[in-house]
Write an enzyme that holds these catalytic residues in place. Structure first.
Site, PDB file in Angstrom:
ATOM      1  N   LYS A 263       7.471  20.726 -42.252  1.00  0.00           N
ATOM      2  CA  LYS A 263       8.568  21.148 -41.054  1.00  0.00           C
ATOM      3  C   LYS A 263       8.484  22.659 -40.925  1.00  0.00           C
ATOM      4  O   LYS A 263       8.843  23.139 -39.862  1.00  0.00           O
ATOM      5  CB  LYS A 263       9.755  20.347 -41.241  1.00  0.00           C
ATOM      6  CG  LYS A 263       9.789  18.993 -41.318  1.00  0.00           C
ATOM      7  CD  LYS A 263      10.765  18.222 -40.530  1.00  0.00           C
ATOM      8  CE  LYS A 263      10.556  16.907 -40.662  1.00  0.00           C
ATOM      9  NZ  LYS A 263      11.299  16.127 -39.449  1.00  0.00           N
TER      10      LYS A 263
ATOM     11  N   LYS B 289       8.195  17.420 -47.167  1.00  0.00           N
ATOM     12  CA  LYS B 289       8.766  17.585 -45.772  1.00  0.00           C
ATOM     13  C   LYS B 289       9.225  19.033 -45.544  1.00  0.00           C
ATOM     14  O   LYS B 289       9.033  19.640 -44.303  1.00  0.00           O
ATOM     15  CB  LYS B 289       9.864  16.395 -45.699  1.00  0.00           C
ATOM     16  CG  LYS B 289      10.496  16.361 -44.388  1.00  0.00           C
ATOM     17  CD  LYS B 289      11.563  15.153 -44.063  1.00  0.00           C
ATOM     18  CE  LYS B 289      10.996  14.263 -44.464  1.00  0.00           C
ATOM     19  NZ  LYS B 289      11.593  12.700 -44.108  1.00  0.00           N
TER      20      LYS B 289
ATOM     21  N   ASP C 234      12.796   8.638 -34.464  1.00  0.00           N
ATOM     22  CA  ASP C 234      11.262   9.085 -34.461  1.00  0.00           C
ATOM     23  C   ASP C 234      10.569   8.808 -33.401  1.00  0.00           C
ATOM     24  O   ASP C 234       9.553   9.319 -33.037  1.00  0.00           O
ATOM     25  CB  ASP C 234      10.666   8.793 -35.889  1.00  0.00           C
ATOM     26  CG  ASP C 234      11.156   9.286 -36.937  1.00  0.00           C
ATOM     27  OD1 ASP C 234      11.423  10.534 -36.993  1.00  0.00           O
ATOM     28  OD2 ASP C 234      11.560   8.804 -37.927  1.00  0.00           O
TER      29      ASP C 234
ATOM     30  N   ASN D 220      20.246   3.964 -35.155  1.00  0.00           N
ATOM     31  CA  ASN D 220      20.255   3.917 -36.566  1.00  0.00           C
ATOM     32  C   ASN D 220      21.673   4.139 -37.276  1.00  0.00           C
ATOM     33  O   ASN D 220      22.551   4.095 -36.328  1.00  0.00           O
ATOM     34  CB  ASN D 220      19.229   5.002 -37.013  1.00  0.00           C
ATOM     35  CG  ASN D 220      19.735   6.371 -36.571  1.00  0.00           C
ATOM     36  OD1 ASN D 220      20.784   6.810 -37.071  1.00  0.00           O
ATOM     37  ND2 ASN D 220      19.031   7.066 -35.853  1.00  0.00           N
TER      38      ASN D 220
ATOM     39  N   PRO E 219       9.921  14.497 -29.916  1.00  0.00           N
ATOM     40  CA  PRO E 219       9.723  15.508 -30.578  1.00  0.00           C
ATOM     41  C   PRO E 219      10.447  15.897 -31.888  1.00  0.00           C
ATOM     42  O   PRO E 219      11.666  15.326 -31.902  1.00  0.00           O
ATOM     43  CB  PRO E 219      10.118  16.671 -29.364  1.00  0.00           C
ATOM     44  CG  PRO E 219      10.984  15.683 -28.562  1.00  0.00           C
ATOM     45  CD  PRO E 219      10.575  14.390 -28.668  1.00  0.00           C
ATOM     46  N   ASP E 220       9.954  16.400 -32.679  1.00  0.00           N
ATOM     47  CA  ASP E 220      10.520  16.896 -34.100  1.00  0.00           C
ATOM     48  C   ASP E 220      11.561  18.169 -33.756  1.00  0.00           C
ATOM     49  O   ASP E 220      10.729  19.374 -33.737  1.00  0.00           O
ATOM     50  CB  ASP E 220       9.649  16.971 -35.236  1.00  0.00           C
ATOM     51  CG  ASP E 220      10.297  17.021 -36.529  1.00  0.00           C
ATOM     52  OD1 ASP E 220      11.216  17.742 -36.692  1.00  0.00           O
ATOM     53  OD2 ASP E 220       9.820  16.296 -37.286  1.00  0.00           O
ATOM     54  N   ILE E 221      12.807  18.027 -33.812  1.00  0.00           N
ATOM     55  CA  ILE E 221      13.654  19.195 -33.184  1.00  0.00           C
ATOM     56  C   ILE E 221      13.615  20.183 -34.310  1.00  0.00           C
ATOM     57  O   ILE E 221      13.257  21.248 -34.165  1.00  0.00           O
ATOM     58  CB  ILE E 221      14.992  18.791 -32.993  1.00  0.00           C
ATOM     59  CG1 ILE E 221      15.171  17.603 -32.035  1.00  0.00           C
ATOM     60  CG2 ILE E 221      16.053  19.884 -32.646  1.00  0.00           C
ATOM     61  CD1 ILE E 221      16.292  16.864 -31.560  1.00  0.00           C
TER      62      ILE E 221
HETATM   63  O1  C5P Z   1      10.929  13.364 -40.565  1.00  0.00           O
HETATM   64  P1  C5P Z   1      12.347  13.053 -41.001  1.00  0.00           P
HETATM   65  O2  C5P Z   1      12.936  12.329 -39.885  1.00  0.00           O
HETATM   66  O3  C5P Z   1      12.526  12.491 -42.213  1.00  0.00           O
HETATM   67  O4  C5P Z   1      13.093  14.498 -41.109  1.00  0.00           O
HETATM   68  C1  C5P Z   1      14.515  14.471 -41.217  1.00  0.00           C
HETATM   69  C2  C5P Z   1      14.941  16.141 -40.870  1.00  0.00           C
HETATM   70  O5  C5P Z   1      14.211  16.236 -39.430  1.00  0.00           O
HETATM   71  C3  C5P Z   1      16.267  15.938 -40.541  1.00  0.00           C
HETATM   72  O6  C5P Z   1      16.604  17.199 -40.704  1.00  0.00           O
HETATM   73  C4  C5P Z   1      16.534  15.552 -39.044  1.00  0.00           C
HETATM   74  O7  C5P Z   1      17.725  16.334 -38.477  1.00  0.00           O
HETATM   75  C5  C5P Z   1      15.079  16.343 -38.331  1.00  0.00           C
HETATM   76  N1  C5P Z   1      14.516  15.561 -37.182  1.00  0.00           N
HETATM   77  C6  C5P Z   1      14.471  16.233 -36.073  1.00  0.00           C
HETATM   78  N2  C5P Z   1      13.943  15.618 -35.166  1.00  0.00           N
HETATM   79  C7  C5P Z   1      13.279  14.580 -35.231  1.00  0.00           C
HETATM   80  C8  C5P Z   1      13.217  13.832 -36.418  1.00  0.00           C
HETATM   81  C9  C5P Z   1      13.837  14.378 -37.531  1.00  0.00           C
HETATM   82  O8  C5P Z   1      15.426  17.218 -35.975  1.00  0.00           O
HETATM   83  N3  C5P Z   1      12.675  14.137 -34.342  1.00  0.00           N
END
Ligand code: C5P
Length: 418
Positions: free
Chosen positions: A347, A343, A279, A211, A309-311
């Protein structure tokens, strides 16, 4: 840093030629540079070339009649004094408190922060006399950057090469920022994890999904927090800087490796997730380069993607290990605030810094991706604030101040609990 004045003392080593570049780099950051050359320095660079670069602001002679008391004026007019290169001889003369030329007289008369960038043969740097001189100077509050290890002009290899010009410029910025904040380090003793940059998700050994993130905003945040005394780990995707002042940089490639590095950095007091994490990842990256149809590959290519995974969400999970403060980012192209508010709730993080990454972002000046500017909508549980369009460094400074306030408030609250 605009308008701040650097007095650059160039002493007589081969590295003096790099000082010409240093002058330019400092000017690019907005500093006004005035130079003093020692007699030996003039064997390596001429006052004329230095004068051409710094608009004539160059001085060499303590006893020039028109320059009576110039050592006092020069030292008073500067915001910071930089000695680059600082030779073994100059360090020794500084340590001894000599004032028999303009450079040493300025240094003795100075009440401003002093930064030295030593440069000399490795044996001279290792010599106990030099070690003692450097220790003495540091004990007096003189700051130092370098020297670095590497090949020397004299053909030897070892520690003694002047720090890279960009490191010297960063060190000057840090020193001035620290003295502007009264040298206060309100985040001393606090640990912070910052994520930054893109991730690369492999398709095969050659190709990957990426990206547009540059990592610049996250880097600026890491540096701003380190300046305030925090112990900062920056987990950075591809394109990570080799080093940042006082920041531990952990380079990673994929979202999975970023998660692993973040978990290894825990526990922390604060987490700031500025990375643009992919993502999705390819479910099964090919072991060999995927061939085009004309090279014997299939006619079409379908990629099977699985979610990463969403960190940020993981770090925000309630529990004993949760950081006191978790901050995320939201890059949106429409309905920026509404999406970011949702969001934040989804989160479970404390704050979100939302920005418009469409071509209309930055109040019409273009997407913040790769741009020097950023326009933040700061989302908290109690509402949102629209910040002015600022440089990424200014955004970082603003966020760092908010973090200081939040930690102070939370420890005051904790202290007042029964
Ligand atoms: O869901 P989105 O990608 O829009 O969310 C953005 C936020 O989530 C940012 O702070 C990004 O660093 C974090 N993020 C993450 N892990 C992911 C996707 C997003 O930590 N897989």
């Amino acid at each position: 840093m605009d308008g701040l004045r650097v007095l650059l003392i160039i002493s007589g080593g081969v590295a003096a030629y790099k000082s010409l570049d240093l002058i330019r780099r400092l000017q690019e950051r907005g500093f006004t540079v005035t130079c003093v050359l020692t007699e030996a320095a003039q064997q390596f660079v001429t006052p004329l070339s230095v004068a051409a670069l710094c608009g004539g602001r160059v001085h060499t002679d303590l006893f020039a009649p028109e320059a009576a008391l110039s050592h006092i004026t020069l030292s008073r007019e500067a915001d910071v004094v930089v000695v680059a290169p600082a030779t073994a001889n100059t360090l020794a003369r500084m340590a001894a408190g000599l004032a028999d030329d303009l450079a040493t007289a300025v240094l003795l008369a100075s009440d401003k922060p002093v930064l030295v960038a030593p440069a000399m043969n490795p044996a001279m740097w290792a010599a106990s006399a030099t070690r003692e001189n450097v220790e003495r100077l540091e004990a007096r509050g003189v700051h130092r950057v370098g020297p670095e290890c590497g090949d020397m002009a004299c053909g030897e290899t070892g520690a003694g090469r002047m720090a890279d010009v960009s490191r010297i410029v960063d060190a000057v910025g840090d020193l001035l920022a620290a003295s502007a904040s009264g040298g206060s380090r309100p985040l001393a003793g606090r640990t912070v994890l910052v994520t930054a940059g893109p991730t690369h998700e492999p398709i095969d050994p050659v190709r990957f999904i990426a990206n547009r993130s540059s990592g610049r905003q996250g880097q600026a945040i890491a540096v701003a927090l380190a300046r305030l005394g925090a112990d900062v780990t920056l987990v950075h995707g591809p394109g990570s800087p080799a080093s940042l002042p006082s920041v531990r940089v952990v380079p990673v490639t994929t979202a999975l490796s970023m998660l692993e590095a973040c978990e290894a950095a825990l526990p922390v007091d604060v987490a700031v997730c500025a990375a643009a994490v992919a993502d999705w990842r390819i479910e099964l990256p090919a072991g060999q380069k995927i061939k085009k149809p004309e090279d014997g590959g299939a006619a079409g290519l379908s990629l099977s993607l699985v979610p990463n995974p969403d960190i940020l969400a993981r770090l925000s999970r309630p529990g004993p290990g949760r950081p006191d403060l978790v901050v995320g980012f939201a890059a949106e192209t429409r309905d920026v605030i509404e999406n970011a508010v949702r969001k934040r709730a989804r989160k479970g993080c404390d704050w979100i810094l939302a920005n418009d990454v469409s071509d209309q972002g930055n109040r019409g000046q273009g997407s913040p991706f790769g741009h020097a500017l950023n326009t933040i909508h700061f989302i908290t549980p109690s509402g949102h604030e629209d910040w002015p369009t600022m440089s990424k460094e200014e955004v970082a400074g603003m966020l760092a101040n908010r973090i200081v306030d939040a930690l102070e408030t939370s420890s005051t609250l904790r202290r007042s609990l029964p």
